[in-house]
Design an enzyme around this catalytic site. Structure first.
Site, PDB file in Angstrom:
ATOM      1  N   CYS A   2       0.835  -1.201   0.000  1.00  0.00           N
ATOM      2  CA  CYS A   2       0.000   0.000   0.000  1.00  0.00           C
ATOM      3  C   CYS A   2       0.871   1.253   0.000  1.00  0.00           C
ATOM      4  CB  CYS A   2      -0.866   0.026   1.249  1.00  0.00           C
ATOM      5  SG  CYS A   2      -1.871  -1.442   1.420  1.00  0.00           S
ATOM      6  N   ARG A  27       4.382   0.769  -6.136  1.00  0.00           N
ATOM      7  CA  ARG A  27       4.317  -0.193  -5.025  1.00  0.00           C
ATOM      8  C   ARG A  27       3.281  -1.278  -5.275  1.00  0.00           C
ATOM      9  NH1 ARG A  27       6.556   2.147  -0.368  1.00  0.00           N
ATOM     10  NH2 ARG A  27       5.145   1.055   1.047  1.00  0.00           N
ATOM     11  N   TRP A  75      -2.961  -2.435  -1.663  1.00  0.00           N
ATOM     12  CA  TRP A  75      -2.603  -3.742  -2.240  1.00  0.00           C
ATOM     13  C   TRP A  75      -3.253  -4.753  -1.316  1.00  0.00           C
ATOM     14  CZ3 TRP A  75       1.039  -7.862  -0.990  1.00  0.00           C
ATOM     15  CH2 TRP A  75       1.290  -8.716  -2.059  1.00  0.00           C
ATOM     16  N   ASN A 101      -1.056   0.956   6.049  1.00  0.00           N
ATOM     17  CA  ASN A 101      -0.260  -0.025   5.309  1.00  0.00           C
ATOM     18  C   ASN A 101       0.296  -0.991   6.340  1.00  0.00           C
ATOM     19  OD1 ASN A 101       1.302  -1.442   3.509  1.00  0.00           O
ATOM     20  ND2 ASN A 101       2.988   0.043   3.506  1.00  0.00           N
ATOM     21  N   GLY A 102       0.038  -2.281   6.188  1.00  0.00           N
ATOM     22  CA  GLY A 102       0.551  -3.273   7.138  1.00  0.00           C
ATOM     23  C   GLY A 102      -0.533  -4.310   7.404  1.00  0.00           C
ATOM     24  N   GLU A 483      18.374 -15.758 -11.476  1.00  0.00           N
ATOM     25  CA  GLU A 483      17.864 -14.384 -11.620  1.00  0.00           C
ATOM     26  C   GLU A 483      17.219 -14.179 -12.978  1.00  0.00           C
ATOM     27  OE1 GLU A 483      17.175 -12.126  -9.727  1.00  0.00           O
ATOM     28  OE2 GLU A 483      16.973 -10.361 -10.995  1.00  0.00           O
ATOM     29  N   LYS A 487      13.365 -12.943 -13.471  1.00  0.00           N
ATOM     30  CA  LYS A 487      13.006 -11.762 -14.268  1.00  0.00           C
ATOM     31  C   LYS A 487      11.980 -12.132 -15.335  1.00  0.00           C
ATOM     32  CE  LYS A 487      14.461  -8.502 -12.390  1.00  0.00           C
ATOM     33  NZ  LYS A 487      14.526  -9.227 -11.206  1.00  0.00           N
ATOM     34  N   GLU A 490       8.527 -13.045 -13.736  1.00  0.00           N
ATOM     35  CA  GLU A 490       7.782 -12.032 -12.960  1.00  0.00           C
ATOM     36  C   GLU A 490       7.242 -10.908 -13.833  1.00  0.00           C
ATOM     37  OE1 GLU A 490       9.696  -9.568 -10.005  1.00  0.00           O
ATOM     38  OE2 GLU A 490      11.627  -9.803 -10.961  1.00  0.00           O
ATOM     39  N   HIS A 506      19.886 -34.760 -13.884  1.00  0.00           N
ATOM     40  CA  HIS A 506      19.291 -35.369 -12.666  1.00  0.00           C
ATOM     41  C   HIS A 506      17.772 -35.166 -12.639  1.00  0.00           C
ATOM     42  CE1 HIS A 506      23.261 -36.197 -11.060  1.00  0.00           C
ATOM     43  NE2 HIS A 506      23.610 -34.999 -11.478  1.00  0.00           N
ATOM     44  N   LYS A 602       6.450  -3.771  -5.167  1.00  0.00           N
ATOM     45  CA  LYS A 602       7.873  -3.405  -5.166  1.00  0.00           C
ATOM     46  C   LYS A 602       8.530  -3.784  -3.846  1.00  0.00           C
ATOM     47  CE  LYS A 602      11.755  -1.823  -6.471  1.00  0.00           C
ATOM     48  NZ  LYS A 602      12.552  -2.663  -7.390  1.00  0.00           N
TER      49      LYS A 602
HETATM   50  C1  AGP Z   1      12.816  -8.881  -7.860  1.00  0.00           C
HETATM   51  O1  AGP Z   1      12.690  -8.455  -9.208  1.00  0.00           O
HETATM   52  C2  AGP Z   1      11.493  -8.901  -7.139  1.00  0.00           C
HETATM   53  N1  AGP Z   1      10.860  -7.642  -7.222  1.00  0.00           N
HETATM   54  C3  AGP Z   1      11.593  -9.433  -5.720  1.00  0.00           C
HETATM   55  O2  AGP Z   1      12.034 -10.763  -5.796  1.00  0.00           O
HETATM   56  C4  AGP Z   1      12.541  -8.668  -4.768  1.00  0.00           C
HETATM   57  O3  AGP Z   1      13.871  -8.863  -5.160  1.00  0.00           O
HETATM   58  C5  AGP Z   1      12.357  -9.224  -3.351  1.00  0.00           C
HETATM   59  O4  AGP Z   1      11.034  -8.964  -2.949  1.00  0.00           O
HETATM   60  C6  AGP Z   1      13.340  -8.631  -2.323  1.00  0.00           C
HETATM   61  O5  AGP Z   1      13.131  -7.247  -2.223  1.00  0.00           O
HETATM   62  P1  AGP Z   1      14.228  -6.374  -1.415  1.00  0.00           P
HETATM   63  O6  AGP Z   1      15.513  -6.474  -2.145  1.00  0.00           O
HETATM   64  O7  AGP Z   1      13.658  -4.985  -1.418  1.00  0.00           O
HETATM   65  O8  AGP Z   1      14.323  -6.950  -0.029  1.00  0.00           O
END
Ligand code: AGP
Length: 607
Positions: A2, A27, A75, A101-102, A483, A487, A490, A506, A602
C-alpha cells in the site's frame, strides 16, 4: 504494498494527494481513495482499480477547498480489492478517517471486542478495526493523540497509518510499526508518506519515523511522540539529494528500461571513493569497526537472495570466508544456531522486506552483529542493522529489481576484496585486474547496452510463445541463471526455471522439447567445456538453445548471443543486463504491465 500520502498546508490538498499517489503506484495496488475535512464534515472518495477511476469521482465542489487530507493506494491483504475495502476507512460516526499499510494480526479478536461495544463494520479489512479502535479511544480519553496511543497498545502486527478527524481540520496524526513512514517538512506545509517520491516535488526535508513513533502535525508545526508514554521524541531533519526527474522515467518507456540503462552509472557511483588506486586498498569505512568474520551468513529474498548466492562464490574465492546463503522466510522460522565470529549480512533493495526485517530482528535478539546492504537510506533494515552499506543505486521504481542487484554485486565484490586484504590473502595482481576492469566496465556497457537491447528484442520475437524456459549456468553464473528465470517469469508471466547446468541430467532434462527452450550462460571460462556438453545433451532431445556467450565460443546453437568480454567474475556485469533485457523485451512484446506486474509489489512489507 500500500501507498500512503497525507498533506496539510496552504495548497488545495486533493491535487497534492493524487500526485503523491501517482508517484507511489510502483508499489503495486488494486484500489485507491482519499478523504478530507470540509465545512465540518469528512468527505470520502474511493474506487477500485487504478487512480483514474478515483479521479473520475472527484467531481464535487468541495474537492479544491480542503487544504489537508489523506490518500491511499491499496494492495489487498485482507478482503477483496473492491471499493468497500478500499481506504480510507471511517469510524461509524464518520468522525475519523484513516489510511493504513501493514497487517493488524489480532484484528479478529479486536473486532469481536468492538462488536461487543456496539461497533458496526462494513468492510472485511483489518484497517477498519483500527479506525474503530481509535474512535473508541477518543470516547475514552477525549484526545486523538491519547486515543491513538491507547489503541496501538492493543494492536499486534505492522502498521503505518495516517488519520484525520472531523473535529480537528488541518491536523494529521500518523504512526508506524514495522512498516515504512516518512515525514516531509515544507514551508507552511507538512507531509507524511510511505516513500519520499510522494512529496519530493514539494520538499527535500525529511524526517524518518522509527517504530512506535506517533507524529502530530499541521501546516505550521510537527511533533513526534513515543507510542505508549507519549513522551516527546526529538528527531533530526535530513535533506535528500534525489531530484524528481530521477524518480521519473527520464524518457524511457518504462522505469525498468531506464533502470537497466542506469547500471553503468550505478557501477560508477558504487566505485566512487571506494578504491585507493595508489595502494589498491578498498575503502569501506562502514565496516571498519566490524571484525573480519570467520563465517558469513547472508539472508535475503528474491533478487537480493540471488545476489547473496553470487556473493558466496566471490567471498569464498577471494577472502576464503565460508558463506551460508538463506532465504529470509525460511531462516526466520527455524532455530538459530549460535556461532562465534559469524557475521550476518541482510541484503535488501527496499530495506523494508518483512521477512528479511524479521530475520534481522531475530539475529539481533541473539546479540549477533548484522551488516545491512540496502538501497534506501533511512529504511528499516538500514536503521536496524549494526553496520550498513548503502548501495547508491538511486530510487528503483520498477517492481522488477535490476540496477539494485547490480549495485549489490559491486559492493559485495568490494567487500570480498576488503576482507581478503585484511586476511592478507589479496594478490595485488587480482586487485589491479579488478580495479582496471571495473574502471573500464561502465563505458563499455554504455556503448553496448543499445545493441544488447536490440538483440533481446529480436530474440523475444522467436521465443515469446514458449510455454516454459530453462535458464542454465555454472559456478557464479548459476545464481544469474536463477535471476534470469525470475526476471522472465515475474514480468512476462512465462514459466521459467533457473538451474545449475550440471543438474540437468538429474531430472529436468525430461522436460526438454521444442516448446521448452533453454537460455544457457556459456562464457569462455574454466567451466565452458562442461556447459558445452550440457548443451549437446539438450540438442540431442531437440531442445532449442539461446547461448549467452563470447566471441569465438565455437558453439553451434539456435541463437548465439555474443556479449562483451572482460576479466573473470566481472563478466557478470554483461550477463546480468542481457538477462534483464531479454525479460524486459519479452514482456513488452507480450504487452504486459512491465513496471507493475500483476500480483506483485515493489516492496513486500507483509509476510
Ligand atoms: C525482484 O525483481 C522482485 N521484485 C523481488 O524478488 C525482490 O527482489 C524481493 O522482494 C526482495 O526485495 P528487497 O531487495 O527490497 O528486499
Amino acid at each position: 504494498m500500500c501507498g500512503i500520502i497525507a498533506y496539510t498546508g496552504h495548497r488545495p490538498a486533493v491535487p497534492v494527494l493524487i500526485e503523491g499517489l501517482k508517484s507511489l503506484e510502483y508499489r503495486g495496488y488494486d484500489s485507491a481513495g482519499l478523504a478530507f475535512v470540509h465545512m465540518n464534515r469528512l468527505h470520502l472518495f474511493r474506487a477500485s482499480g487504478k487512480l483514474e477511476a478515483l479521479e473520475a469521482k472527484l467531481d464535487s465542489g468541495h474537492v479544491l477547498h480542503a487544504t489537508s487530507g489523506i490518500g491511499h493506494t491499496r494492495w489487498a491483504t485482507h478482503g477483496l480489492p473492491n471499493e468497500v475495502n478500499a481506504h480510507p476507512h471511517l469510524d461509524i460516526n464518520a468522525h475519523i478517517a484513516l489510511v493504513h499499510n501493514g497487517i493488524i494480526e489480532n484484528f479478529q479478536e479486536l473486532k469481536t471486542m468492538l462488536v461487543d461495544c456496539g461497533c458496526i463494520f462494513r468492510s472485511e479489512t483489518d484497517t477498519e478495526v483500527l479506525v474503530c479502535l481509535v474512535s473508541q479511544g477518543v470516547k475514552k480519553t477525549g484526545s486523538v493523540r491519547e486515543a491513538i496511543s491507547w489503541a496501538l497498545n492493543l494492536v499486534e502486527g505492522s502498521y503505518a497509518f495516517a488519520l484525520i478527524s472531523r473535529d480537528h481540520p488541518g491536523t494529521i496524526w500518523a504512526a508506524r510499526h514495522a512498516s515504512p513512514l516518512i515525514l516531509g517538512h515544507g514551508t507552511g506545509e507538512n507531509f507524511v508518506a510511505s516513500d519520499i517520491p510522494a512529496f519530493l516535488p514539494f520538499t527535500r526535508e525529511v524526517i524518518f519515523l522509527e517504530d512506535n513513533e506517533l507524529v502530530e502535525m499541521n501546516s505550521e508545526k510537527w511533533a513526534v511522540f513515543e507510542v505508549g508514554t507519549l513522551k516527546p521524541v526529538s528527531k533530526s531533519i535530513q535533506t535528500v539529494s534525489w531530484d524528481v526527474q530521477a524518480a521519473r522515467k527520464g524518457g524511457y518507456k518504462h522505469f525498468m528500461l531506464k533502470e537497466i540503462f542506469e547500471q553503468p552509472q550505478v557501477i560508477r557511483n558504487c566505485l566512487a571513493g571506494r578504491i585507493e588506486r595508489r595502494t589498491g586498498n578498498v575503502l569501506l569505512p562502514e565496516v571498519a569497526n566490524l571484525s573480519v568474520p570467520k563465517r558469513l551468513h547472508i539472508i535475503a529474498c528474491g533478487t537480493s537472495y540471488h545476489a547473496g548466492l553470487w556473493t558466496k562464490y566471490l567471498m569464498e574465492s577471494f577472502a576464503r570466508i565460508p558463506v551460508d546463503v538463506e532465504i529470509a522466510s525460511e531462516f526466520r522460522y527455524k532455530p538459530l544456531v549460535p556461532e562465534k565470529d559469524k557475521v550476518y549480512l541482510t541484503i535488501s533493495q527496499s530495506g523494508e522486506t518483512a521477512d528479511t526485517l524479521a530475520a534481522l530482528s531475530l539475529i539481533k535478539e541473539q546479540g549477533f552483529p548484522v551488516l545491512g546492504l540496502c538501497n534506501v537510506a533511512g529504511s528499516s533494515i538500514a536503521r536496524e542493522s549494526d553496520h550498513v552499506i548503502l548501495t547508491q543505486a538511486g530510487p528503483e521504481i520498477s517492481v522488477a529489481s535490476t540496477k539494485a542487484m547490480c549495485s549489490q554485486l559491486v559492493l559485495t565484490f568490494l567487500l570480498s576484496l576488503y576482507w581478503a586484504r585484511h586476511k592478507n590473502l589479496l594478490d595485488p595482481q587480482i586487485v589491479d585486474r579488478a580495479v582496471n576492469s571495473f574502471d573500464a566496465l561502465p563505458d563499455i556497457l554504455d556503448q553496448k547496452l543499445p545493441a544488447m537491447s536490440e538483440t533481446a528484442a529480436s530474440l523475444c520475437r522467436i521465443y515469446s510463445s514458449a510455454r516454459s524456459f530453462f535458464f542454465l549456468g555454472r559456478g557464479l553464473y548459476y545464481p544469474l541463471a536463477l535471476e534470469g528465470a525470475l526476471k522472465l517469469k515475474e514480468i512476462s508471466y512465462i514459466h521459467a526455471e533457473g538451474y545449475a547446468a550440471g543438474e540437468l541430467k538429474h531430472g529436468p532434462i525430461a522436460l526438454i522439447d521444442p516448446d521448452f527452450p533453454t537460455l544457457a550462460i556459456a562464457l569462455a571460462d574454466p567451466l565452458f567445456r562442461k556447459i558445452k556438453s550440457n548443451l549437446k545433451e539438450i540438442q540431442a532431445r531437440k531442445g532449442r538453445i539461446i547461448a549467452l556467450t563470447q566471441e569465438g565460443s565455437g558453439l553451434t546453437v539456435d541463437n548465439e548471443w555474443v556479449i562483451p568480454q572482460t576479466w573473470g567474475p566481472l563478466n557478470t556485469f554483461f550477463v546480468l543486463p542481457a538477462l534483464q533485457l531479454f525479460a524486459y523485451e519479452t514482456a513488452v512484446y507480450l504487452g504486459k504491465d512491465v513496471d507493475q506486474p500483476r500480483n506483485l509489489a515493489k516492496s513486500v512489507t507483509v509476510e
